[in-house]
Design a protein around this motif. Structure first.
Motif, PDB file in Angstrom:
ATOM      1  N   SER A 100      48.324  58.544  18.124  1.00 12.59           N
ATOM      2  CA  SER A 100      48.661  59.821  17.488  1.00 12.59           C
ATOM      3  C   SER A 100      47.589  60.879  17.723  1.00 12.59           C
ATOM      4  O   SER A 100      47.739  62.021  17.276  1.00 12.59           O
ATOM      5  CB  SER A 100      48.858  59.614  15.984  1.00 12.59           C
ATOM      6  N   LEU A 101      46.515  60.500  18.412  1.00 12.05           N
ATOM      7  CA  LEU A 101      45.404  61.412  18.669  1.00 12.05           C
ATOM      8  C   LEU A 101      45.387  61.848  20.129  1.00 12.05           C
ATOM      9  O   LEU A 101      45.780  61.086  21.020  1.00 12.05           O
ATOM     10  CB  LEU A 101      44.084  60.720  18.331  1.00 12.05           C
ATOM     11  N   LYS A 102      44.897  63.055  20.371  1.00 13.98           N
ATOM     12  CA  LYS A 102      44.703  63.544  21.733  1.00 13.98           C
ATOM     13  C   LYS A 102      43.252  63.261  22.114  1.00 13.98           C
ATOM     14  O   LYS A 102      42.333  63.899  21.605  1.00 13.98           O
ATOM     15  CB  LYS A 102      45.021  65.031  21.817  1.00 13.98           C
ATOM     16  N   LEU A 103      43.072  62.292  23.002  1.00 19.67           N
ATOM     17  CA  LEU A 103      41.732  61.807  23.338  1.00 19.67           C
ATOM     18  C   LEU A 103      41.191  62.513  24.582  1.00 19.67           C
ATOM     19  O   LEU A 103      41.903  62.669  25.578  1.00 19.67           O
ATOM     20  CB  LEU A 103      41.755  60.305  23.568  1.00 19.67           C
ATOM     21  N   ILE A 169      43.163  64.704  11.903  1.00 18.91           N
ATOM     22  CA  ILE A 169      42.498  65.095  13.153  1.00 18.91           C
ATOM     23  C   ILE A 169      43.510  65.060  14.295  1.00 18.91           C
ATOM     24  O   ILE A 169      44.321  64.132  14.407  1.00 18.91           O
ATOM     25  CB  ILE A 169      41.308  64.156  13.456  1.00 18.91           C
ATOM     26  N   GLU A 170      43.442  66.070  15.171  1.00 24.13           N
ATOM     27  CA  GLU A 170      44.354  66.153  16.316  1.00 24.13           C
ATOM     28  C   GLU A 170      43.668  65.747  17.619  1.00 24.13           C
ATOM     29  O   GLU A 170      44.232  65.016  18.431  1.00 24.13           O
ATOM     30  CB  GLU A 170      44.898  67.579  16.436  1.00 24.13           C
ATOM     31  N   TYR A 171      42.436  66.235  17.824  1.00 21.17           N
ATOM     32  CA  TYR A 171      41.694  65.971  19.068  1.00 21.17           C
ATOM     33  C   TYR A 171      40.444  65.150  18.773  1.00 21.17           C
ATOM     34  O   TYR A 171      39.729  65.423  17.808  1.00 21.17           O
ATOM     35  CB  TYR A 171      41.257  67.289  19.721  1.00 21.17           C
ATOM     36  N   VAL A 172      40.175  64.166  19.631  1.00 20.83           N
ATOM     37  CA  VAL A 172      38.945  63.387  19.535  1.00 20.83           C
ATOM     38  C   VAL A 172      38.238  63.445  20.891  1.00 20.83           C
ATOM     39  O   VAL A 172      38.786  62.998  21.902  1.00 20.83           O
ATOM     40  CB  VAL A 172      39.196  61.919  19.150  1.00 20.83           C
ATOM     41  N   ARG A 190      44.386  55.937  26.224  1.00 19.57           N
ATOM     42  CA  ARG A 190      44.827  56.873  27.256  1.00 19.57           C
ATOM     43  C   ARG A 190      44.272  58.249  26.917  1.00 19.57           C
ATOM     44  O   ARG A 190      44.472  58.757  25.813  1.00 19.57           O
ATOM     45  CB  ARG A 190      46.346  56.906  27.346  1.00 19.57           C
ATOM     46  N   PHE A 191      43.558  58.812  27.887  1.00 19.67           N
ATOM     47  CA  PHE A 191      42.895  60.093  27.671  1.00 19.67           C
ATOM     48  C   PHE A 191      43.733  61.228  28.262  1.00 19.67           C
ATOM     49  O   PHE A 191      44.195  61.145  29.402  1.00 19.67           O
ATOM     50  CB  PHE A 191      41.506  60.073  28.291  1.00 19.67           C
ATOM     51  N   LEU A 192      43.884  62.266  27.467  1.00 17.10           N
ATOM     52  CA  LEU A 192      44.606  63.446  27.923  1.00 17.10           C
ATOM     53  C   LEU A 192      43.861  64.091  29.095  1.00 17.10           C
ATOM     54  O   LEU A 192      44.469  64.560  30.064  1.00 17.10           O
ATOM     55  CB  LEU A 192      44.733  64.429  26.752  1.00 17.10           C
ATOM     56  N   VAL A 193      42.522  64.100  29.003  1.00 19.28           N
ATOM     57  CA  VAL A 193      41.685  64.633  30.075  1.00 19.28           C
ATOM     58  C   VAL A 193      40.341  63.908  30.031  1.00 19.28           C
ATOM     59  O   VAL A 193      39.834  63.590  28.951  1.00 19.28           O
ATOM     60  CB  VAL A 193      41.514  66.164  29.943  1.00 19.28           C
ATOM     61  N   PRO A 223      45.260  56.434  36.817  1.00 22.76           N
ATOM     62  CA  PRO A 223      46.390  56.702  35.915  1.00 22.76           C
ATOM     63  C   PRO A 223      46.444  55.786  34.692  1.00 22.76           C
ATOM     64  O   PRO A 223      46.998  56.191  33.664  1.00 22.76           O
ATOM     65  CB  PRO A 223      47.606  56.478  36.821  1.00 22.76           C
ATOM     66  N   GLU A 224      45.877  54.594  34.779  1.00 28.51           N
ATOM     67  CA  GLU A 224      45.884  53.672  33.645  1.00 28.51           C
ATOM     68  C   GLU A 224      45.180  54.274  32.434  1.00 28.51           C
ATOM     69  O   GLU A 224      45.564  54.014  31.283  1.00 28.51           O
ATOM     70  CB  GLU A 224      45.201  52.360  34.051  1.00 28.51           C
ATOM     71  N   TYR A 225      44.140  55.085  32.681  1.00 23.34           N
ATOM     72  CA  TYR A 225      43.323  55.621  31.601  1.00 23.34           C
ATOM     73  C   TYR A 225      43.498  57.120  31.361  1.00 23.34           C
ATOM     74  O   TYR A 225      43.388  57.579  30.223  1.00 23.34           O
ATOM     75  CB  TYR A 225      41.840  55.359  31.874  1.00 23.34           C
TER      76      TYR A 225
END
Length: 479
Positions: A100-103, A169-172, A190-193, A223-225
């Motif tokens: 649920s977080l944008k990592l 929290i939205e972004y970590v 999984r990281f957004l960026v 792509p896995e991460y």
């Protein structure tokens, strides 16, 4: 959650029959096991966790994840990779809250902390609910947790994700070290960026070769991460990641052609001035951060913030605010006309860049106080001595975190490199005495760099972390 329900997501070689205990917690340290814990018995560099299963049971462990059948009567699952299993089960135990977080991940030899905190603060300034995890600690909302490791172990990490998600929290933003990648600490995330700041020689006591160290860093950029990469085009290793094109890449830099870049850099009394080209929008940035490498860190943060949808004008305004990152090229005092800076520079590359930056600021002498950590890469000690001798007008070699080594032996290895370049130095083992001595040397136009420990609040000696902070001690001294 019951043991068999928890481990149902694993492909185990063998699962014990019979008891199915309630799992109340997770632990990978037999000394810290509590009643009802699932214990992970892992092979370390020096120790085998299987040897501590009995101790874990005595402390209250009710089940174990291991690589071979335990010698004590306890429910177990045998897996090929307990470290990977720990990441998977920690996520499951804490409710998969990471999803649920944008990592956002930041890795690199130097610059991880500064870049992470710039992204974190940039998100906050844009009105986002954000958190940061790294060397300076864990910050989210009004909460702060003291630092443990650069990248926490999976059990603690996923407990943090759960707490952050519950706080809205939205972004970590998190620092991801090469060790974390090698030890599967971020497996399943999984990281957004993801950002790669630079790669220079470090941690060869663990990785042995630069190729192995670089390979560990590159594991993040697949792509896995990771969905999207932001990399420094000025660094040849980072640029090779861009060329491999496993995932979409945005480049930033000062010297090499880049998507996001800076020109017309000038060091000022206040900090740095430069022109930022952010997707063909041009802004004049006046930053309190010093050094070309900190401009690169700001470019990395700007690239990420833009990718996340923060308006470009807000990014430029944020970068021109009075940014200071604790213990990262931080100007902490002025005394007798000289300036005092604290920086975390603890690698050869980091020390060289810090001294190059301050050399242009000193109208008098450039003084450098530093040491090297014990039980870490010994080869860099001589090299760091040579670098200090090359750039500094006078050096004070002292103790850093000697850990289990003799501080005088470490100092002697540094001195061997420095003495070949310069005879303008002293050695003072006690860091407090060394800082007092260095501060007393200052006169108008001088600059003193206290290197190696940055914002650390301890000095590690023989397994004990004694309270100590370079900045705090200097301020107390000057009072």
């Amino acid at each position: 959650m019951r043991f068999l329900e928890l481990i149902s997501v694993l492909s185990g070689k063998e699962v014990s029959q019979g008891k199915n205990p309630e799992i109340k917690g997770l632990s990978c340290n037999s000394r810290l096991v509590e009643e009802g814990d699932l214990f992970f018995a892992m092979q370390g560099r020096d120790e085998d966790g299987a040897n501590y299963i009995a101790q874990a049971v005595r402390k209250g462990a009710v089940a174990v994840v291991c690589e071979k059948k335990p010698q004590v009567n306890i429910p177990y699952i045998i897996v090929d990779n307990p470290r990977r299993a720990m990441s998977v089960l920690a996520a499951r135990f804490y409710g998969e809250k990471h999803k649920s977080l944008k990592l956002i991940a930041v890795t690199g030899t130097n610059g991880k902390t500064t870049t992470s905190h710039l992204i974190y603060r940039g998100l906050l300034s844009a009105g986002k609910k954000a958190a940061v995890i790294g060397t300076l600690g864990i910050y989210f909302g009004k909460k702060m947790r003291p630092p443990t490791l650069t990248t926490p172990d999976p059990i603690y990490l996923h407990s943090l994700f759960a707490e952050m998600a519950n706080e809205g929290i939205e972004y970590v933003v998190m620092e991801v070290s090469a060790h974390a990648l090698q030890l599967e600490k971020v497996y399943g995330l999984r990281f957004l960026v993801s950002v790669l700041t630079n790669v220079s020689e470090d941690h060869l006591d663990d990785f042995y070769t630069m190729d192995a160290y670089i390979s560990a860093k590159k594991r993040l950029f697949v792509p896995e991460y990771t969905d999207f990469a932001v990399v420094c085009a000025d660094d040849k290793t980072c640029f090779s990641v861009a060329q491999e094109e496993h995932i979409p890449v945005l480049t930033y830099g000062i010297y090499a052609p880049s998507d996001v870049f800076a020109i017309d850099l000038h060091q000022t009394v206040r900090g740095m001035e430069y022109v930022l080209n952010l997707f063909d929008e041009v802004f004049c940035i006046r930053s309190a951060l010093l050094g070309d490498y900190n401009v690169e860190n700001q470019l990395a943060a700007a690239s990420v913030l833009a990718y996340l949808g923060v308006p470009l004008e807000k990014i430029a305004k944020f970068l021109s605010s009075n940014l200071v990152i604790e213990g990262r090229m931080e100007r902490i005092a002025k005394w007798q006309g000289g300036e005092i800076f604290v920086d975390y520079a603890h690698t050869a590359d980091g020390l060289e860049k810090a001294l190059q930056t301050l050399k242009g600021r000193a109208t008098g002498r450039l003084l450098c106080l530093f040491g090297c950590g014990g039980n870490r890469e010994k080869e860099k000690r001589r090299i760091m001595g040579q670098i200090a001798g090359k750039y500094a007008d006078f050096c004070i070699i002292t103790s850093d975190n000697p850990r289990y080594e003799d501080p005088l032996s470490i100092i002697a290895e540094i001195e061997a490199g420095l003495h070949a370049i310069s005879k303008n130095y002293v050695t003072i083992q006690d860091r407090r005495m060394a800082i007092s001595y260095a501060v007393d040397l200052l006169s108008r136009g001088d600059v003193l760099l206290l290197a190696g420990k940055g914002g650390e609040n301890f000095q590690e000696i023989m397994g004990i972390k004694y309270p100590f902070n370079d900045k705090k001690y200097v301020l107390e001294l000057l009072q």
